[in-house]
Design an enzyme around this catalytic site. Structure first.
Site, PDB file in Angstrom:
ATOM      1  N   SER A 217       0.958  -1.253  -0.233  1.00  0.00           N
ATOM      2  CA  SER A 217      -0.085  -0.022   0.134  1.00  0.00           C
ATOM      3  C   SER A 217       0.738   1.001   0.030  1.00  0.00           C
ATOM      4  O   SER A 217       1.800   0.798   0.657  1.00  0.00           O
ATOM      5  CB  SER A 217      -0.838  -0.130   0.841  1.00  0.00           C
ATOM      6  N   GLY A 219      -0.309   4.488   0.078  1.00  0.00           N
ATOM      7  CA  GLY A 219      -0.462   5.754   0.348  1.00  0.00           C
ATOM      8  C   GLY A 219      -1.816   6.079  -0.308  1.00  0.00           C
ATOM      9  O   GLY A 219      -2.704   5.182  -1.015  1.00  0.00           O
ATOM     10  N   GLY A 222      -2.232   4.962  -3.857  1.00  0.00           N
ATOM     11  CA  GLY A 222      -3.238   3.618  -4.345  1.00  0.00           C
ATOM     12  C   GLY A 222      -1.776   1.934  -4.057  1.00  0.00           C
ATOM     13  O   GLY A 222      -1.198   2.605  -2.586  1.00  0.00           O
ATOM     14  N   GLY A 248      -5.470   0.721   5.782  1.00  0.00           N
ATOM     15  CA  GLY A 248      -5.131  -0.045   5.029  1.00  0.00           C
ATOM     16  C   GLY A 248      -6.236  -1.790   5.794  1.00  0.00           C
ATOM     17  O   GLY A 248      -5.608  -2.958   4.675  1.00  0.00           O
ATOM     18  N   ASP A 249      -6.471  -1.729   6.560  1.00  0.00           N
ATOM     19  CA  ASP A 249      -7.271  -2.913   6.678  1.00  0.00           C
ATOM     20  C   ASP A 249      -8.724  -3.205   5.849  1.00  0.00           C
ATOM     21  O   ASP A 249      -8.621  -4.430   5.266  1.00  0.00           O
ATOM     22  CB  ASP A 249      -8.100  -2.566   8.559  1.00  0.00           C
TER      23      ASP A 249
END
Length: 309
Positions: A217, A219, A222, A248-249
């Site tokens: 990831s 931020g 993408g 992120g989860d």
């Protein structure tokens, strides 16, 4: 059924203030409390997408009871948390409404005894054979061996169940050597693991270290994926502003949902990016703006190439 593992569960408390300033008092405009820890956030998003999910990990004390009480309100979610003597931690997110920034305070978590760790391992071994995928998420509470995730990965793979790992530090370093099917670091975690600050090179290095596929990831940029089937990047159509806690989860939930739905990699990445961006627009972690998610599904851009057979 998808199994998410949150060894360091939490009660997530979100405060909203008009403007956060150090060394001053603040009047809180809104307070929310939700079950937290990365795997529980992943599970709530998966349940909202219509998947059946079992959650396991540790829970203890009055805080742990509050977490479990709130989990009963989530349709499609089964609580298989293992009790410990010490209380579950709290995490505090302070959202500055003026700037949109979030300040996070994370407690360390309960100290897990050797007997409690053994009880969890037995419970995990009983759960794994009946699930379609496993997600191992978040930090390790005190007392849990640093190689814990590596052992849990080997248990899942021995049962023929694909496993995703989302952690950091030494737990990540030990875990990747156990050959998880998907490794989901952020850019900083990937750089710390490999020593490379170039995301694609670092992702390829992480694959050489053991991960079958790496989805990093990045931020607001993408994500980047390096897999046996090919390499891709996926980006949202525009930068979204809000509370990034839990984005992120939700990305992990999108990857798992795409995995069990047997989507090709580009479609998994679209789902993951859309969910992550829609979570930034939601007020608290473990939730997403459904209208924004459905709109973003058609506007995420994926570029890359398929590997030669």
């Amino acid at each position: 059924m998808i199994l998410t593992v949150t060894l360091n569960t939490a009660l997530d408390i979100t405060y909203r203030v008009r403007s956060l300033r150090p060394h001053t008092s603040h009047r809180v405009t809104e307070v929310t409390e939700r079950p937290g820890g990365k795997g529980l956030n992943v599970a709530r998003v998966l349940a909202a997408l219509g998947h059946e999910v079992t959650v396991t990990g540790f829970t203890g004390g009055a805080t742990g009871r509050m977490v479990q009480d709130r989990l009963t309100d989530v349709p499609g979610l089964v609580d298989a948390l293992v009790p410990v003597g010490d209380p579950t931690r709290r995490t505090i997110a302070v959202v500055d409404e003026e700037s949109g920034d979030t300040t996070q305070l994370n407690e360390p978590g309960p100290t897990v005894t050797p007997a409690e760790w053994s009880a969890f391992q037995e419970a995990y071994e009983d759960l794994v054979p009946s699930v379609s995928a496993v997600a191992l998420c978040g930090s390790l509470p005190p007392g849990v061996p640093v190689g814990a995730y590596a052992g849990l990965i080997r248990t899942a793979k021995a049962a023929g169940v694909p496993v995703l790992l989302d952690t950091s530090g030494e737990a990540l370093r030990r875990g990747v050597a156990a050959r998880p099917d998907i490794l989901k670091p952020n850019a900083d975690e990937l750089s710390e693991l490999t020593g490379s600050h170039e995301p694609l090179r670092a992702a390829q290095d992480a694959r050489r270290r053991g991960a079958l596929a790496v989805v990093a990831s990045l931020g607001t940029r993408g994500l980047l994926a390096a897999t046996p089937e090919g390499r891709w990047s996926a980006t949202p159509p525009t930068r979204v502003h809000g509370n990034p806690t839990g984005a992120g989860d939700s990305l992990v939930a999108g990857l798992l949902s795409g995995l069990v739905d047997q989507l090709p990699w580009p479609d998994r990445l679209i789902r993951a990016v859309a969910l992550s961006a829609a979570t930034v627009l939601a007020p608290v972690a473990g939730e997403f703006d459904r209208a924004a998610y459905e709109d973003l599904l058609g506007r995420v851009t994926v570029t890359g190439e398929v590997s030669a057979a």
